[in-house]
Structures are given as structure tokens and as C-alpha cells.
Design a protein around this motif. Structure first.
Motif: not given
Length: 160
Positions: A56-57, A60-61, A63, A66-68, A75, A79
Motif C-alpha cells: 500500500d505504501f 500510494g507513492h 498513485s 488516494k488509496l481510500k 486495490l 497489491r
């Protein structure tokens, strides 16, 4: 007939929805796969669950979303793709990982997200040798992205 990545994706979806280890689902789903595919599916599920915070880190970096805000199935596919690129790269070529992830997105998630998945995974594959590191200035965040160190537990221990 499902392939190893489809079985792994469905197991990860079950894990996310139920919060339990997906071994029961895997046991049933693996019976229709070859030994090699069963091993790949099992490795993907275990690896993604174990390294989810780190994956996820990375996502997120790279993307722009936002992950949410990312659809949960997308997602899960990201992963799996990032896990394969970062931790199984010596066993499978990057183009195959990206291609299979895009196929999974079209079939099991949102076909419109296929371009996003393609772009993010291609970027990760290009930068696989120089992936970002978490901020060491924030010990809770830094330790939480390492396998087996969930952030709430790390933060609680750092306060004590």
C-alpha cells in the motif's frame, strides 16, 4: 476455469470481506489447479497479506488516486501486481505481471480502471530497483510498512 491469479484474487477478496485467513477458500479453489499454479496462488495470497502495508505504501507513492478512493477489487489486483514485481520479479517477467493484472481488472473489477492499473504497474516495474523508502523520521510509519509490524501496534509500543 480459473487460473492462479484469479484464485488468489478471489481469496484476497474473501480475506478483505471476512477478515479471516482465506485458507478454507484456498483449500477448495486449489483443487482444480496444477501444482505449480496452486503454489503461485498460495504464494500470492500469503505474500500480499503479509506485506500489505508495504504494498500500500508503494501504491500510494505512485498513485494519482488516494488509496481510500480506489475500488477495493482494483486495490487487491494492484497489491498482487506490485507484490509480483517487487518480490517475485526473478520468477516472472514484468510484462506478464502487468498484462495479467490488466486482464483481472477487466474481468473482475472495473474495465475502465485497466489503464490505471497498467500505468501504475508499468511505473513500479520501471522503478523496481529504486523504490521509495518510508520516512525514518516517523518510526511508527517506518516500522509499520515492514512485514509483521502493523502501525497501531507499533505506535502503541513506541508510546510505552
Amino acid at each position: 476455469m480459473a487460473n492462479a491469479r484469479e484464485v488468489a484474487l478471489k481469496a484476497l477478496i474473501e480475506h478483505r470481506r471476512r477478515g479471516a485467513w482465506p485458507d478454507l477458500y484456498l483449500k477448495q479453489a486449489l483443487s482444480g489447479l496444477s501444482a505449480e499454479d496452486a503454489g503461485l496462488a498460495t504464494a500470492l495470497v500469503g505474500g500480499v497479506i503479509q506485506r500489505q502495508m508495504l504494498l500500500d505504501f508503494y501504491i500510494g507513492h505512485y498513485s494519482t488516486v488516494k488509496l481510500k478512493k480506489i475500488m477495493p477489487q482494483v486495490l487487491d489486483i494492484l497489491r498482487m501486481g506490485v507484490y509480483q514485481l517487487c518480490f517475485m520479479g526473478d520468477r516472472m517477467p514484468a510484462y506478464a505481471v502487468v498484462n495479467e493484472s490488466v486482464k483481472l481488472t477487466r474481468k473482475h473489477a472495473n474495465p475502465q480502471a485497466a489503464g490505471y492499473v497498467n500505468s501504475l504497474l508499468r511505473t513500479v516495474s520501471r522503478e523496481a530497483d529504486m523504490l521509495p523508502e518510508p520516512d525514518r523520521g516517523d518510526p511508527a510509519q517506518y516500522l509499520s510498512v515492514l512485514p509483521r509490524f502493523p502501525q497501531p501496534r507499533v505506535a502503541r509500543r513506541l508510546v510505552l
